[in-house]
Write a protein that holds these residues in place. Structure first.
Motif, PDB file in Angstrom:
ATOM      1  N   LEU A 130       0.860  -1.285   0.052  1.00  0.00           N
ATOM      2  CA  LEU A 130       0.107   0.158   0.089  1.00  0.00           C
ATOM      3  C   LEU A 130       0.834   1.104  -0.017  1.00  0.00           C
ATOM      4  N   THR A 131       0.336   2.263  -0.634  1.00  0.00           N
ATOM      5  CA  THR A 131       1.159   3.650  -0.527  1.00  0.00           C
ATOM      6  C   THR A 131       0.765   4.076   0.920  1.00  0.00           C
ATOM      7  N   LYS A 132       1.508   5.204   1.560  1.00  0.00           N
ATOM      8  CA  LYS A 132       1.276   5.744   2.569  1.00  0.00           C
ATOM      9  C   LYS A 132      -0.111   6.329   2.707  1.00  0.00           C
ATOM     10  N   ASP A 133      -0.704   6.999   1.964  1.00  0.00           N
ATOM     11  CA  ASP A 133      -1.929   7.514   1.787  1.00  0.00           C
ATOM     12  C   ASP A 133      -2.858   6.412   2.109  1.00  0.00           C
ATOM     13  N   GLU A 134      -2.856   5.242   1.261  1.00  0.00           N
ATOM     14  CA  GLU A 134      -3.862   4.275   1.371  1.00  0.00           C
ATOM     15  C   GLU A 134      -3.995   3.766   2.798  1.00  0.00           C
ATOM     16  N   LYS A 135      -2.759   3.533   3.279  1.00  0.00           N
ATOM     17  CA  LYS A 135      -2.630   3.153   4.823  1.00  0.00           C
ATOM     18  C   LYS A 135      -3.003   3.926   5.791  1.00  0.00           C
ATOM     19  N   ILE A 136      -2.924   5.196   5.488  1.00  0.00           N
ATOM     20  CA  ILE A 136      -3.314   6.188   6.739  1.00  0.00           C
ATOM     21  C   ILE A 136      -4.897   6.070   6.459  1.00  0.00           C
ATOM     22  N   ARG A 137      -5.510   6.146   5.295  1.00  0.00           N
ATOM     23  CA  ARG A 137      -6.916   6.461   5.159  1.00  0.00           C
ATOM     24  C   ARG A 137      -7.685   4.951   5.441  1.00  0.00           C
ATOM     25  N   LEU A 138      -6.968   3.798   5.307  1.00  0.00           N
ATOM     26  CA  LEU A 138      -7.564   2.497   5.715  1.00  0.00           C
ATOM     27  C   LEU A 138      -7.481   2.373   7.429  1.00  0.00           C
ATOM     28  N   THR A 139      -6.446   2.998   7.873  1.00  0.00           N
ATOM     29  CA  THR A 139      -6.247   2.762   9.236  1.00  0.00           C
ATOM     30  C   THR A 139      -7.206   3.687   9.887  1.00  0.00           C
ATOM     31  N   ASN A 140      -7.270   4.582   9.582  1.00  0.00           N
ATOM     32  CA  ASN A 140      -8.443   5.702  10.044  1.00  0.00           C
ATOM     33  C   ASN A 140      -9.780   5.274   9.993  1.00  0.00           C
ATOM     34  N   ASN A 141      -9.793   4.698   9.056  1.00  0.00           N
ATOM     35  CA  ASN A 141     -11.458   4.339   8.722  1.00  0.00           C
ATOM     36  C   ASN A 141     -11.641   3.070   9.565  1.00  0.00           C
ATOM     37  N   ILE A 142     -10.799   2.018   9.501  1.00  0.00           N
ATOM     38  CA  ILE A 142     -10.920   0.832  10.252  1.00  0.00           C
ATOM     39  C   ILE A 142     -10.960   1.355  11.997  1.00  0.00           C
ATOM     40  N   LYS A 143     -10.157   2.132  12.371  1.00  0.00           N
ATOM     41  CA  LYS A 143     -10.243   2.586  13.832  1.00  0.00           C
ATOM     42  C   LYS A 143     -11.605   3.269  14.005  1.00  0.00           C
ATOM     43  N   GLN A 144     -11.989   4.083  13.205  1.00  0.00           N
ATOM     44  CA  GLN A 144     -13.577   4.538  13.346  1.00  0.00           C
ATOM     45  C   GLN A 144     -14.644   3.735  13.391  1.00  0.00           C
ATOM     46  N   ASN A 145     -14.391   2.821  12.404  1.00  0.00           N
ATOM     47  CA  ASN A 145     -15.306   1.777  12.540  1.00  0.00           C
ATOM     48  C   ASN A 145     -15.427   0.825  13.866  1.00  0.00           C
ATOM     49  N   VAL A 146     -14.210   0.464  14.349  1.00  0.00           N
ATOM     50  CA  VAL A 146     -14.083  -0.230  15.458  1.00  0.00           C
ATOM     51  C   VAL A 146     -14.458   0.619  16.707  1.00  0.00           C
ATOM     52  N   ASP A 147     -14.440   2.076  16.652  1.00  0.00           N
ATOM     53  CA  ASP A 147     -14.979   2.892  17.871  1.00  0.00           C
ATOM     54  C   ASP A 147     -16.403   2.823  17.668  1.00  0.00           C
ATOM     55  N   TYR A 148     -16.965   2.903  16.405  1.00  0.00           N
ATOM     56  CA  TYR A 148     -18.345   3.000  16.219  1.00  0.00           C
ATOM     57  C   TYR A 148     -19.039   1.847  16.816  1.00  0.00           C
ATOM     58  N   LEU A 149     -18.703   0.493  16.515  1.00  0.00           N
ATOM     59  CA  LEU A 149     -18.986  -0.743  16.674  1.00  0.00           C
ATOM     60  C   LEU A 149     -19.132  -0.887  18.302  1.00  0.00           C
ATOM     61  N   LYS A 150     -17.845  -0.501  18.878  1.00  0.00           N
ATOM     62  CA  LYS A 150     -17.885  -0.677  20.332  1.00  0.00           C
ATOM     63  C   LYS A 150     -18.691   0.330  21.108  1.00  0.00           C
ATOM     64  N   LYS A 151     -19.273   1.641  20.475  1.00  0.00           N
ATOM     65  CA  LYS A 151     -20.217   2.293  20.999  1.00  0.00           C
ATOM     66  C   LYS A 151     -21.720   1.881  20.800  1.00  0.00           C
ATOM     67  N   GLN A 152     -21.854   1.191  19.753  1.00  0.00           N
ATOM     68  CA  GLN A 152     -22.994   0.525  19.383  1.00  0.00           C
ATOM     69  C   GLN A 152     -23.253  -0.677  20.192  1.00  0.00           C
ATOM     70  N   MET A 153     -22.206  -1.466  20.575  1.00  0.00           N
ATOM     71  CA  MET A 153     -22.572  -2.731  21.375  1.00  0.00           C
ATOM     72  C   MET A 153     -22.811  -2.224  22.823  1.00  0.00           C
ATOM     73  N   GLU A 154     -22.135  -1.051  23.246  1.00  0.00           N
ATOM     74  CA  GLU A 154     -22.356  -0.615  24.919  1.00  0.00           C
ATOM     75  C   GLU A 154     -23.630  -0.153  25.017  1.00  0.00           C
ATOM     76  N   LYS A 155     -24.548   0.321  24.072  1.00  0.00           N
ATOM     77  CA  LYS A 155     -25.675   0.867  24.229  1.00  0.00           C
ATOM     78  C   LYS A 155     -26.938   0.141  23.780  1.00  0.00           C
TER      79      LYS A 155
END
Length: 111
Positions: free
Chosen positions: A60-85
Protein backbone atom coordinates in the motif's frame (compact mmCIF):
# COMPACT_ATOMS: atom_id res chain seq x y z
CA UNK A 1 12.38 7.57 18.76
CA UNK A 2 10.28 7.67 15.61
CA UNK A 3 10.99 5.20 12.82
CA UNK A 4 12.42 6.81 9.71
CA UNK A 5 10.98 4.33 7.22
CA UNK A 6 7.76 2.42 7.45
CA UNK A 7 6.95 -0.86 5.78
CA UNK A 8 3.71 -0.72 3.82
CA UNK A 9 3.78 -4.37 2.71
CA UNK A 10 0.95 -6.38 4.23
CA UNK A 11 0.20 -10.07 4.13
CA UNK A 12 -3.48 -10.61 4.87
CA UNK A 13 -4.97 -14.06 5.22
CA UNK A 14 -8.06 -15.09 3.26
CA UNK A 15 -10.57 -13.94 5.88
CA UNK A 16 -8.85 -10.59 6.40
CA UNK A 17 -8.80 -9.96 2.65
CA UNK A 18 -12.50 -10.75 2.44
CA UNK A 19 -13.35 -8.45 5.35
CA UNK A 20 -11.23 -5.56 4.06
CA UNK A 21 -12.66 -6.01 0.55
CA UNK A 22 -16.22 -5.82 1.86
CA UNK A 23 -15.26 -2.83 4.02
CA UNK A 24 -13.80 -0.98 1.01
CA UNK A 25 -16.84 -1.77 -1.15
CA UNK A 26 -19.19 -0.52 1.54
CA UNK A 27 -17.16 2.67 1.99
CA UNK A 28 -17.19 3.31 -1.76
CA UNK A 29 -20.94 2.71 -1.89
CA UNK A 30 -21.50 5.22 0.92
CA UNK A 31 -19.29 7.86 -0.69
CA UNK A 32 -20.91 7.54 -4.10
CA UNK A 33 -19.82 10.05 -6.71
CA UNK A 34 -19.44 12.92 -4.26
CA UNK A 35 -16.43 15.10 -5.15
CA UNK A 36 -15.91 15.81 -1.46
CA UNK A 37 -14.62 12.25 -1.00
CA UNK A 38 -12.48 12.04 -4.14
CA UNK A 39 -9.28 11.18 -2.22
CA UNK A 40 -10.92 8.46 -0.16
CA UNK A 41 -12.65 6.95 -3.19
CA UNK A 42 -9.38 6.88 -5.13
CA UNK A 43 -7.54 5.23 -2.22
CA UNK A 44 -10.23 2.60 -1.63
CA UNK A 45 -10.47 1.78 -5.35
CA UNK A 46 -6.71 1.27 -5.41
CA UNK A 47 -6.83 -0.93 -2.29
CA UNK A 48 -9.61 -3.03 -3.86
CA UNK A 49 -7.57 -3.52 -7.04
CA UNK A 50 -4.56 -4.62 -5.02
CA UNK A 51 -6.61 -7.03 -2.90
CA UNK A 52 -8.24 -8.54 -6.00
CA UNK A 53 -4.92 -8.92 -7.83
CA UNK A 54 -4.31 -12.22 -6.03
CA UNK A 55 -0.74 -11.51 -4.94
CA UNK A 56 0.51 -12.86 -1.62
CA UNK A 57 1.93 -9.56 -0.34
CA UNK A 58 0.08 -6.29 -0.83
CA UNK A 59 2.02 -3.04 -0.98
CA UNK A 60 0.00 0.00 0.00
CA UNK A 61 1.04 3.60 -0.41
CA UNK A 62 1.35 5.80 2.66
CA UNK A 63 -1.91 7.59 1.81
CA UNK A 64 -3.81 4.32 1.35
CA UNK A 65 -2.51 2.93 4.63
CA UNK A 66 -3.40 6.09 6.55
CA UNK A 67 -6.91 6.26 5.10
CA UNK A 68 -7.57 2.57 5.68
CA UNK A 69 -6.18 2.71 9.21
CA UNK A 70 -8.28 5.74 10.14
CA UNK A 71 -11.46 4.26 8.70
CA UNK A 72 -10.96 0.90 10.39
CA UNK A 73 -10.23 2.63 13.70
CA UNK A 74 -13.40 4.74 13.35
CA UNK A 75 -15.37 1.60 12.55
CA UNK A 76 -13.98 -0.20 15.62
CA UNK A 77 -14.89 2.77 17.83
CA UNK A 78 -18.39 2.99 16.32
CA UNK A 79 -19.04 -0.73 16.79
CA UNK A 80 -17.85 -0.56 20.39
CA UNK A 81 -20.13 2.40 21.09
CA UNK A 82 -23.09 0.61 19.47
CA UNK A 83 -22.41 -2.57 21.45
CA UNK A 84 -22.31 -0.68 24.75
CA UNK A 85 -25.78 0.76 24.31
CA UNK A 86 -27.48 -2.25 22.69
CA UNK A 87 -29.30 -5.23 24.10
CA UNK A 88 -27.96 -8.75 24.37
CA UNK A 89 -28.98 -10.08 20.95
CA UNK A 90 -27.65 -7.14 18.96
CA UNK A 91 -24.50 -7.11 21.07
CA UNK A 92 -24.01 -10.82 20.46
CA UNK A 93 -24.41 -10.35 16.68
CA UNK A 94 -22.04 -7.38 16.53
CA UNK A 95 -19.34 -8.93 18.72
CA UNK A 96 -17.97 -11.15 15.92
CA UNK A 97 -17.59 -8.23 13.53
CA UNK A 98 -16.09 -6.07 16.26
CA UNK A 99 -13.54 -8.78 17.12
CA UNK A 100 -12.56 -9.23 13.46
CA UNK A 101 -12.00 -5.51 12.91
CA UNK A 102 -10.13 -5.20 16.20
CA UNK A 103 -7.85 -8.12 15.31
CA UNK A 104 -7.03 -6.62 11.89
CA UNK A 105 -6.36 -3.21 13.44
CA UNK A 106 -4.17 -4.59 16.22
CA UNK A 107 -2.26 -7.00 13.99
CA UNK A 108 -1.54 -4.81 10.98
CA UNK A 109 -2.27 -1.14 11.53
CA UNK A 110 -1.68 -0.18 15.14
CA UNK A 111 1.56 1.64 15.24
Amino acid sequence: MKKLFSNYNFEFDKNEKKLITSFCKQALKQMGNDNQYFGEAKAFNSILEKLNSGTESIKLTKDEKIRLTNNIKQNVDYLKKQMEKSWFLKKWLMRSLYNQYTDIYEKHFKG
